[in-house]
Design an enzyme around this catalytic site. Sequence first.
Site, PDB file in Angstrom:
ATOM      1  N   SER A   1       0.795  -1.235   0.000  1.00  0.00           N
ATOM      2  CA  SER A   1       0.000   0.000   0.000  1.00  0.00           C
ATOM      3  C   SER A   1       0.823   1.279   0.000  1.00  0.00           C
ATOM      4  CB  SER A   1      -0.948   0.018   1.205  1.00  0.00           C
ATOM      5  OG  SER A   1      -2.015  -0.871   1.000  1.00  0.00           O
TER       6      SER A   1
ATOM      7  N   LYS B   1       0.066   3.820  -2.691  1.00  0.00           N
ATOM      8  CA  LYS B   1      -0.934   4.879  -2.570  1.00  0.00           C
ATOM      9  C   LYS B   1      -0.300   6.264  -2.455  1.00  0.00           C
ATOM     10  CE  LYS B   1      -4.472   1.895  -0.521  1.00  0.00           C
ATOM     11  NZ  LYS B   1      -3.940   0.617  -0.055  1.00  0.00           N
TER      12      LYS B   1
ATOM     13  N   SER C   1      -5.941   3.718   4.326  1.00  0.00           N
ATOM     14  CA  SER C   1      -5.413   2.805   3.308  1.00  0.00           C
ATOM     15  C   SER C   1      -6.523   2.135   2.510  1.00  0.00           C
ATOM     16  CB  SER C   1      -4.513   1.736   3.941  1.00  0.00           C
ATOM     17  OG  SER C   1      -3.630   1.192   2.985  1.00  0.00           O
TER      18      SER C   1
ATOM     19  N   LYS D   1       3.252   6.577   5.167  1.00  0.00           N
ATOM     20  CA  LYS D   1       2.322   5.527   4.736  1.00  0.00           C
ATOM     21  C   LYS D   1       2.858   4.132   5.046  1.00  0.00           C
ATOM     22  CE  LYS D   1      -1.411   4.025   2.811  1.00  0.00           C
ATOM     23  NZ  LYS D   1      -1.349   2.879   3.762  1.00  0.00           N
TER      24      LYS D   1
END
Length: 410
Positions: free
Chosen positions: A102, A105, A157, A264
């Site tokens: 993720s 992203k 997320s 993140k």
Amino acid sequence: MISKKWTRAWCCVFLCIVCSASCGVKPVYASKSSQTVQSVQTAKNTRTKRPVKPAKTEKNPKLTNIKQGPDRISADAAVLMDVETGDVLFGKQADKRRPPASTTKIMTAILGLELGSSDEVVTVSQKAANVGEATLHLDPGEKINLYELITGALVKSGNDACVAIAEHIAGSEEQFVQLMNSKALALGAQNTHFGNTNGLPLKDHYSTAYDLALMARHGLSIPQFASITRQKETEIHFLEPDSLMDLRNTNKLLWNYPYADGVKTGTTTAAGKCLVASATKQGRQLLVVVLNAPDRFGDAKKLLEWGFENTETVHLGNAGQTIAEFPGSKDHISAYIEAPVEISIPKAEHLKLQTRIVWEKTGDLPIKAGERLGRWEVWLGEQKLDSVPLLSERDVVKNRSLISFFPFGK
């Protein structure tokens, strides 16, 4: 409407690629003079923050493979970078291609913020609503502002949020992914290829610790991106139906490390536990990437603390500062640097820092104000760290009796 956005998107990426290419320094190999730095001042942490400079394109094996660092980290690959200078302070398999999970992203959010307006209303499609794993539980037909979706993608997320963002900006996830790959290349991420917007497992979807650091550094230069990723908890507002959703950040470092301010997390079976994290201490911001790290939050904290304790940013020159007098003419032409020069290095290496002047132009006249005369190189021992153009401060014409003096850009 979609066609217009698609055209705008490609224009933005094209301009980014052109600008990135124009930032490179043309290599000239004849070295005619050099000088040792007589004094260097450690950059003050209280300086006004300037726009982030482009990342250096030249590989720096001494720094990216530096041996110093925490005794042990669990990550398979890692990078520690200074956010302002873009210098790599620690690297472990920094260019090894791995699934980014993720952390993908980061790029989705960057393009959402750069190519869209925060208050644009997004209508959730059936395809976006069908996306599984970590989601915002979007339903088809729901309406929500683009900024709220980006917040959901970064903080919670949400995989479904990423598809909704992509379809709104580019018309389809596939076309948006093309933009992601173009943008990554423009930022210097040469070992990255995206196959989707959210990092769900896909064979031809990979990045590296170094590339993710480049992308995150660019993201942190966008105020909205930085603001979103530093939030521990927040809420997003759906327009239709009118409702609120509470979000809690997946980045536990925001609770466990007082200086943390982004960015993140990412986790899949193939990627392992991943983290891209930033922290600011005494005005200096560092960025760490750890991939396939069983102790990702512990690794990140170790690397950040090591960076703050053992490295420093050295300020070598100010924008407009005269560096030398051009030796190829009798007309006393001063040469200056257009932008500030700062280097991040291990404190133990400070005394090895040197600068060298390389003149590229002959003494032939005329010379125009702002014309490139050479370059100012920064070296750490035998390794070149940076190179900046040296520009003429004034015009000089051929006929010396008619020499004109015109200050440039003052």
